[in-house]
Motif scaffolding. Structure first.
Motif, PDB file in Angstrom:
ATOM      1  N   SER A  70      36.925  17.374  30.125  1.00  0.00           N
ATOM      2  CA  SER A  70      38.117  16.508  30.655  1.00  0.00           C
ATOM      3  C   SER A  70      39.252  16.647  28.900  1.00  0.00           C
ATOM      4  CB  SER A  70      38.314  15.386  31.261  1.00  0.00           C
ATOM      5  OG  SER A  70      37.343  14.755  30.228  1.00  0.00           O
ATOM      6  N   ALA A  71      38.310  16.027  28.067  1.00  0.00           N
ATOM      7  CA  ALA A  71      38.499  16.105  26.782  1.00  0.00           C
ATOM      8  C   ALA A  71      39.504  17.594  26.046  1.00  0.00           C
ATOM      9  CB  ALA A  71      37.683  15.530  26.235  1.00  0.00           C
ATOM     10  N   ALA A  72      38.699  17.868  26.013  1.00  0.00           N
ATOM     11  CA  ALA A  72      39.590  19.726  26.011  1.00  0.00           C
ATOM     12  C   ALA A  72      40.902  20.036  26.767  1.00  0.00           C
ATOM     13  CB  ALA A  72      38.299  20.954  26.313  1.00  0.00           C
ATOM     14  N   VAL A  73      40.894  19.990  28.104  1.00  0.00           N
ATOM     15  CA  VAL A  73      41.654  20.525  28.832  1.00  0.00           C
ATOM     16  C   VAL A  73      42.806  18.889  28.569  1.00  0.00           C
ATOM     17  CG1 VAL A  73      43.271  19.767  31.241  1.00  0.00           C
ATOM     18  CG2 VAL A  73      40.449  21.414  30.876  1.00  0.00           C
ATOM     19  N   ARG A  74      42.680  18.046  28.277  1.00  0.00           N
ATOM     20  CA  ARG A  74      43.870  17.220  27.448  1.00  0.00           C
ATOM     21  C   ARG A  74      44.081  17.527  26.209  1.00  0.00           C
ATOM     22  NH1 ARG A  74      40.690  12.892  29.089  1.00  0.00           N
ATOM     23  NH2 ARG A  74      39.753  12.270  27.030  1.00  0.00           N
ATOM     24  N   ALA A  75      43.649  18.399  25.604  1.00  0.00           N
ATOM     25  CA  ALA A  75      43.878  18.432  23.676  1.00  0.00           C
ATOM     26  C   ALA A  75      44.685  19.692  24.087  1.00  0.00           C
ATOM     27  CB  ALA A  75      42.747  18.374  23.239  1.00  0.00           C
ATOM     28  N   ILE A  76      44.530  20.414  24.703  1.00  0.00           N
ATOM     29  CA  ILE A  76      45.048  21.769  25.000  1.00  0.00           C
ATOM     30  C   ILE A  76      46.304  21.696  25.146  1.00  0.00           C
ATOM     31  CG2 ILE A  76      45.111  24.307  26.334  1.00  0.00           C
ATOM     32  CD1 ILE A  76      42.476  24.395  26.697  1.00  0.00           C
ATOM     33  N   VAL A  77      46.291  20.464  26.493  1.00  0.00           N
ATOM     34  CA  VAL A  77      47.559  20.355  27.492  1.00  0.00           C
ATOM     35  C   VAL A  77      49.050  19.388  26.517  1.00  0.00           C
ATOM     36  CG1 VAL A  77      48.671  18.855  29.541  1.00  0.00           C
ATOM     37  CG2 VAL A  77      47.425  20.587  28.835  1.00  0.00           C
ATOM     38  N   ASN A  78      48.552  18.744  25.960  1.00  0.00           N
ATOM     39  CA  ASN A  78      48.559  17.743  24.747  1.00  0.00           C
ATOM     40  C   ASN A  78      49.239  18.664  23.008  1.00  0.00           C
ATOM     41  OD1 ASN A  78      48.557  16.112  25.783  1.00  0.00           O
ATOM     42  ND2 ASN A  78      46.701  14.597  24.827  1.00  0.00           N
ATOM     43  N   ASP A  79      48.284  19.241  23.042  1.00  0.00           N
ATOM     44  CA  ASP A  79      49.164  20.961  21.912  1.00  0.00           C
ATOM     45  C   ASP A  79      50.203  21.741  22.412  1.00  0.00           C
ATOM     46  OD1 ASP A  79      48.795  21.819  19.729  1.00  0.00           O
ATOM     47  OD2 ASP A  79      47.574  23.389  20.272  1.00  0.00           O
ATOM     48  N   GLY A  80      50.272  21.539  23.393  1.00  0.00           N
ATOM     49  CA  GLY A  80      51.656  22.594  24.433  1.00  0.00           C
ATOM     50  C   GLY A  80      51.561  24.070  24.149  1.00  0.00           C
ATOM     51  N   ARG A  81      49.437  24.236  25.240  1.00  0.00           N
ATOM     52  CA  ARG A  81      49.816  25.725  25.417  1.00  0.00           C
ATOM     53  C   ARG A  81      49.484  27.064  24.054  1.00  0.00           C
ATOM     54  NH1 ARG A  81      51.376  23.233  31.025  1.00  0.00           N
ATOM     55  NH2 ARG A  81      49.746  22.528  31.854  1.00  0.00           N
ATOM     56  N   GLY A  82      50.096  25.997  23.352  1.00  0.00           N
ATOM     57  CA  GLY A  82      49.676  27.082  22.064  1.00  0.00           C
ATOM     58  C   GLY A  82      51.267  27.514  21.820  1.00  0.00           C
ATOM     59  N   HIS A  83      52.122  27.206  23.180  1.00  0.00           N
ATOM     60  CA  HIS A  83      53.644  27.754  23.173  1.00  0.00           C
ATOM     61  C   HIS A  83      55.041  27.145  21.681  1.00  0.00           C
ATOM     62  CE1 HIS A  83      57.415  28.743  24.921  1.00  0.00           C
ATOM     63  NE2 HIS A  83      58.379  27.728  24.389  1.00  0.00           N
ATOM     64  N   THR A  84      55.495  28.114  20.981  1.00  0.00           N
ATOM     65  CA  THR A  84      55.865  28.349  19.988  1.00  0.00           C
ATOM     66  C   THR A  84      57.761  28.347  20.571  1.00  0.00           C
ATOM     67  OG1 THR A  84      55.290  30.280  18.894  1.00  0.00           O
ATOM     68  CG2 THR A  84      54.190  28.383  17.977  1.00  0.00           C
ATOM     69  N   PRO A  85      58.189  27.510  20.788  1.00  0.00           N
ATOM     70  CA  PRO A  85      60.067  27.837  20.856  1.00  0.00           C
ATOM     71  C   PRO A  85      60.393  29.197  20.140  1.00  0.00           C
ATOM     72  CG  PRO A  85      59.276  25.162  19.641  1.00  0.00           C
ATOM     73  CD  PRO A  85      58.158  26.379  20.135  1.00  0.00           C
ATOM     74  N   SER A  86      61.659  29.812  20.781  1.00  0.00           N
ATOM     75  CA  SER A  86      61.702  31.013  20.358  1.00  0.00           C
ATOM     76  C   SER A  86      62.848  30.896  19.186  1.00  0.00           C
ATOM     77  CB  SER A  86      62.517  31.968  21.094  1.00  0.00           C
ATOM     78  OG  SER A  86      63.198  31.168  21.697  1.00  0.00           O
ATOM     79  N   VAL A  87      63.182  30.730  17.969  1.00  0.00           N
ATOM     80  CA  VAL A  87      64.008  30.235  16.652  1.00  0.00           C
ATOM     81  C   VAL A  87      65.803  30.834  17.509  1.00  0.00           C
ATOM     82  CG1 VAL A  87      64.662  30.512  14.494  1.00  0.00           C
ATOM     83  CG2 VAL A  87      62.365  30.343  15.126  1.00  0.00           C
ATOM     84  N   ARG A  88      66.703  29.815  17.329  1.00  0.00           N
ATOM     85  CA  ARG A  88      67.484  29.973  17.783  1.00  0.00           C
ATOM     86  C   ARG A  88      68.214  29.846  16.093  1.00  0.00           C
ATOM     87  NH1 ARG A  88      68.251  29.491  23.328  1.00  0.00           N
ATOM     88  NH2 ARG A  88      66.696  29.291  24.335  1.00  0.00           N
ATOM     89  N   SER A  89      69.302  30.766  15.853  1.00  0.00           N
ATOM     90  CA  SER A  89      70.615  30.880  14.590  1.00  0.00           C
ATOM     91  C   SER A  89      71.719  30.606  15.012  1.00  0.00           C
ATOM     92  CB  SER A  89      69.818  32.193  13.983  1.00  0.00           C
ATOM     93  OG  SER A  89      70.997  31.999  12.663  1.00  0.00           O
TER      94      SER A  89
END
Length: 51
Positions: free
Chosen positions: A15-34
């Motif tokens: 459960s601690a590992a799942v919480r850490a992954i969810v809080n980290d955003g599942r590795g999603h990085t938003p696209s750069v908008r210019s």
């Protein structure tokens, strides 16, 4: 009794590992908008002439 303790510890770690992954955003990085137009810095806008 020891098996129950190991099972609870494993569930807690999972459960601690799942919480850490969810809080980290599942590795999603938003696209750069210019919104600014593309520029080449201080380079000339026309090529240099040969003469």
């Amino acid at each position: 009794m020891e098996l129950l303790g190991i099972l609870l510890l494993g569930l807690w770690v999972l459960s601690a590992a799942v919480r850490a992954i969810v809080n980290d955003g599942r590795g999603h990085t938003p696209s750069v908008r210019s919104t600014a137009p593309w520029t080449a810095g201080n380079l000339p806008s026309a090529p240099y002439s040969a003469g």
